[in-house]
Design a protein around this motif. Structure first.
Motif, PDB file in Angstrom:
ATOM      1  N   LYS A 129      34.031  22.816  50.739  1.00 14.75           N
ATOM      2  CA  LYS A 129      33.809  24.006  49.930  1.00 14.75           C
ATOM      3  C   LYS A 129      34.855  24.062  48.823  1.00 14.75           C
ATOM      4  CE  LYS A 129      34.922  28.665  50.833  1.00 14.75           C
ATOM      5  NZ  LYS A 129      34.974  29.808  51.736  1.00 14.75           N
ATOM      6  N   TYR A 130      34.408  24.388  47.628  1.00 12.19           N
ATOM      7  CA  TYR A 130      35.325  24.589  46.509  1.00 12.19           C
ATOM      8  C   TYR A 130      35.031  25.964  45.917  1.00 12.19           C
ATOM      9  CZ  TYR A 130      37.888  24.119  42.193  1.00 12.19           C
ATOM     10  OH  TYR A 130      38.762  24.323  41.165  1.00 12.19           O
ATOM     11  N   THR A 131      36.052  26.786  45.813  1.00  8.26           N
ATOM     12  CA  THR A 131      35.897  28.100  45.216  1.00  8.26           C
ATOM     13  C   THR A 131      36.828  28.242  44.028  1.00  8.26           C
ATOM     14  OG1 THR A 131      37.566  29.091  46.649  1.00  8.26           O
ATOM     15  CG2 THR A 131      35.291  29.177  47.421  1.00  8.26           C
ATOM     16  N   ARG A 132      36.360  28.981  43.044  1.00 10.85           N
ATOM     17  CA  ARG A 132      37.159  29.224  41.845  1.00 10.85           C
ATOM     18  C   ARG A 132      36.843  30.634  41.361  1.00 10.85           C
ATOM     19  NH1 ARG A 132      40.746  27.120  38.449  1.00 10.85           N
ATOM     20  NH2 ARG A 132      40.469  27.530  36.254  1.00 10.85           N
ATOM     21  N   MET A 133      37.887  31.376  40.996  1.00  9.92           N
ATOM     22  CA  MET A 133      37.686  32.709  40.457  1.00  9.92           C
ATOM     23  C   MET A 133      37.559  32.623  38.935  1.00  9.92           C
ATOM     24  SD  MET A 133      40.345  34.964  42.621  1.00  9.92           S
ATOM     25  CE  MET A 133      39.471  36.442  42.987  1.00  9.92           C
ATOM     26  N   ILE A 134      36.599  33.359  38.414  1.00 10.04           N
ATOM     27  CA  ILE A 134      36.381  33.393  36.968  1.00 10.04           C
ATOM     28  C   ILE A 134      36.484  34.848  36.516  1.00 10.04           C
ATOM     29  CG2 ILE A 134      34.737  32.941  35.108  1.00 10.04           C
ATOM     30  CD1 ILE A 134      33.520  30.781  36.975  1.00 10.04           C
ATOM     31  N   ASP A 135      37.318  35.090  35.534  1.00 13.84           N
ATOM     32  CA  ASP A 135      37.476  36.445  35.007  1.00 13.84           C
ATOM     33  C   ASP A 135      36.533  36.619  33.819  1.00 13.84           C
ATOM     34  OD1 ASP A 135      38.251  38.900  34.096  1.00 13.84           O
ATOM     35  OD2 ASP A 135      40.389  38.445  34.027  1.00 13.84           O
TER      36      ASP A 135
END
Length: 138
Positions: A129-135
């Motif tokens: 799993k790869y997660t990334r937060m985007i604003d």
């Protein structure tokens, strides 16, 4: 009732007893945890949980043993292992996780789950799993 020592020390203890209602009956819970810390790199936790249920459909006792190990190569790269045994359903659960964090709870996670019930494999999996937060506001 509970008793605990300072969790930031190299060795700490947490003991808890709870009595109360559960699913129309009564539950008695006793938990004992011991944590070992070796600096910022290594943590180990040993836990035992005793559950006694007195329910309208019948009484039973569940013992849960758990060991959790964490080793941090760097502050954002770590491996974790969990081994748990539940005596009611004769279940052994093993969980191993590699984490490469960019920010809090974001990054790459590789997880292996292995479960045994009565020494037979059950629901084993590998998860990437790869997660990334985007604003979006900026």
């Amino acid at each position: 009732m509970f008793f605990f020592t300072n969790g930031s020390k190299p060795v700490s203890v947490n003991i808890r007893s709870v009595f109360g209602g559960s699913f129309g009956g009564t539950r008695y819970l006793n938990t004992a945890d011991m944590q070992f810390r070796a600096g910022e790199k290594f943590n180990a936790n040993l836990s035992y949980q005793y559950n006694k249920f007195e329910l309208p459909g019948g009484d039973f006792t569940a013992n849960v043993f758990q060991t959790r190990l964490t080793y941090a190569f760097k502050s954002n790269i770590l491996i974790q292992g969990l081994v748990q045994n539940n005596t009611v359903n004769k279940l052994w659960a093993f969980n191993f996780r590699f984490s490469w964090l960019q920010r809090a709870n974001t990054g790459l996670f590789i997880v292996y789950n292995h479960n045994l019930q009565n020494n037979d494999p059950l629901n084993n999996s590998i998860i990437v799993k790869y997660t990334r937060m985007i604003d979006l506001v900026k």
